[in-house]
Design a protein around this motif. Structure first.
Motif, PDB file in Angstrom:
ATOM      1  N   PRO A   1       3.251   9.287  -2.069  1.00 27.37           N
ATOM      2  CA  PRO A   1       3.179   9.010  -0.629  1.00 27.37           C
ATOM      3  C   PRO A   1       4.177   7.926  -0.223  1.00 27.37           C
ATOM      4  O   PRO A   1       4.332   6.920  -0.913  1.00 27.37           O
ATOM      5  CB  PRO A   1       1.740   8.545  -0.435  1.00 27.37           C
ATOM      6  N   LEU A   2       4.800   8.129   0.917  1.00 25.69           N
ATOM      7  CA  LEU A   2       5.759   7.155   1.430  1.00 25.69           C
ATOM      8  C   LEU A   2       5.253   6.460   2.687  1.00 25.69           C
ATOM      9  O   LEU A   2       5.189   5.245   2.767  1.00 25.69           O
ATOM     10  CB  LEU A   2       7.100   7.836   1.725  1.00 25.69           C
TER      11      LEU A   2
ATOM     12  N   PRO B   1       3.122  -8.310   2.683  1.00 27.43           N
ATOM     13  CA  PRO B   1       4.414  -8.756   3.228  1.00 27.43           C
ATOM     14  C   PRO B   1       5.516  -7.738   2.942  1.00 27.43           C
ATOM     15  O   PRO B   1       5.562  -7.128   1.876  1.00 27.43           O
ATOM     16  CB  PRO B   1       4.674 -10.074   2.479  1.00 27.43           C
ATOM     17  N   GLY B   2       6.367  -7.535   3.931  1.00 23.40           N
ATOM     18  CA  GLY B   2       7.451  -6.572   3.793  1.00 23.40           C
ATOM     19  C   GLY B   2       7.102  -5.178   4.264  1.00 23.40           C
ATOM     20  O   GLY B   2       7.979  -4.315   4.368  1.00 23.40           O
ATOM     21  N   SER B   3       5.831  -4.926   4.552  1.00 21.52           N
ATOM     22  CA  SER B   3       5.415  -3.606   5.022  1.00 21.52           C
ATOM     23  C   SER B   3       5.812  -3.417   6.484  1.00 21.52           C
ATOM     24  O   SER B   3       5.966  -4.377   7.243  1.00 21.52           O
ATOM     25  CB  SER B   3       3.908  -3.431   4.870  1.00 21.52           C
ATOM     26  N   THR B   4       5.963  -2.159   6.875  1.00 23.35           N
ATOM     27  CA  THR B   4       6.294  -1.818   8.257  1.00 23.35           C
ATOM     28  C   THR B   4       5.049  -1.251   8.940  1.00 23.35           C
ATOM     29  O   THR B   4       4.522  -0.208   8.516  1.00 23.35           O
ATOM     30  CB  THR B   4       7.428  -0.788   8.317  1.00 23.35           C
TER      31      THR B   4
ATOM     32  N   LYS C   1       7.732   1.540  -0.662  1.00 29.47           N
ATOM     33  CA  LYS C   1       9.193   1.519  -0.504  1.00 29.47           C
ATOM     34  C   LYS C   1       9.877   1.179  -1.830  1.00 29.47           C
ATOM     35  O   LYS C   1      10.814   1.868  -2.262  1.00 29.47           O
ATOM     36  CB  LYS C   1       9.597   0.474   0.539  1.00 29.47           C
ATOM     37  N   GLN C   2       9.386   0.110  -2.457  1.00 26.55           N
ATOM     38  CA  GLN C   2      10.001  -0.334  -3.714  1.00 26.55           C
ATOM     39  C   GLN C   2       9.852   0.722  -4.810  1.00 26.55           C
ATOM     40  O   GLN C   2      10.779   0.953  -5.604  1.00 26.55           O
ATOM     41  CB  GLN C   2       9.362  -1.653  -4.164  1.00 26.55           C
ATOM     42  N   GLY C   3       8.695   1.382  -4.875  1.00 23.20           N
ATOM     43  CA  GLY C   3       8.489   2.411  -5.882  1.00 23.20           C
ATOM     44  C   GLY C   3       9.394   3.610  -5.675  1.00 23.20           C
ATOM     45  O   GLY C   3       9.899   4.202  -6.638  1.00 23.20           O
TER      46      GLY C   3
END
Length: 276
Positions: free
Chosen positions: A261-262, A190-193, A221-223
């Protein structure tokens, strides 16, 4: 004997042997070797010959075509047509070696018809699984050394391509799973694009063509926001295979000066629009 009798002036047992297989007690003779006993002089004599053959056939079981997918064979069984017999034999799932001669005195031949590209690909599939870039020259030497028969370059090439297809699978079938893959990523993270872009039109089979894919996991993203340095690096590389493209990646630097990695994307070409 009149002209009407010419149509039945033949050995009835011999005719049945040609149509239904050799009838017990029937011996083949030449066309000029008929004796007086072989002649049929009346319709009654002909009918009596047919009846005797029918009685002979009745001694043996007759194959039922409706059971061709689960056939049961018996000694002396009759088949109405060659097709019924071939279909029934194809359904046999067991084979038995009745004769074997391990020692041969015949000369060796290096042209073996059964060593075709399909057989070679199955035998050496494990080789291409561990070394998919195995050269044709080296592969041919390995085959000739092991099985002792000649293999052409074209035959080796076809064997390699078929082995790779079996290992990697059809790319078209893998692309069909992209919708399910994207949906599973959204559910499990959840929250991933996850963005999957397809063409507007459809092909002849009613399917849309893949254009590009973008994925960025929420945990990454959070990291990045929590501890990475405010630096983002981008790069791209070419994809090799039956369906080419470009793999774009975005990376950052973590507190240990390691790559973080992003996001990544698969596109058809490296353009400004695709990078944006």
């Amino acid at each position: 004997m009149n002209d009407e009798d010419d149509g039945v002036e033949k050995n009835p047992q011999k005719v049945d042997a040609i149509k239904g297989g050799e009838v017990p007690g029937c011996h083949e003779s030449s066309s000029n070797d008929y004796s007086e006993e072989d002649m049929v002089y009346s319709g009654d004599d002909f009918d009596s010959g047919v009846e005797s053959n029918e009685k002979e056939i009745d001694k043996f079981p007759t194959f039922d075509p409706s059971g061709k997918y689960k056939p049961t064979f018996e000694i002396g069984m009759y088949f109405n047509t060659k097709k019924h017999f071939r279909d029934a034999v194809k359904e046999e799932n067991t084979f038995q070696v009745r004769e074997y001669q391990p020692k041969h005195k015949c000369a060796r031949t290096y042209h073996v018809k059964n060593a075709n590209s399909r057989w070679i690909s199955g035998k050496y599939e494990g080789l291409f699984r561990t070394d998919p870039k195995r050269s044709m020259k080296g592969f041919i030497k390995d085959v000739v050394k092991e099985i002792r028969c000649k293999v052409s370059r074209y035959q080796a090439y076809r064997a390699k391509q078929e082995a790779l297809r079996n290992i990697e699978g059809k790319a078209e079938d893998q692309y069909k799973l992209l919708w399910d893959y994207a949906q599973e990523l959204r559910i499990s993270n959840p929250g991933s694009t996850v963005i999957l872009v397809m063409e507007d039109g459809e092909d002849e089979d009613g399917r849309k063509k893949f254009v590009k894919l973008y994925i960025c996991f929420d945990a990454l993203k959070q990291g990045f926001m929590a501890g990475c340095r405010p630096i983002v690096g981008v790069d791209g590389c070419h994809l090799k295979g039956p369906h080419v493209g470009i793999l774009l990646t975005a990376v950052a630097i973590d507190p240990n000066n390691c790559l973080y990695p992003l996001a990544y994307a698969v596109v058809s070409s490296e353009t400004r629009q695709n990078w944006k």
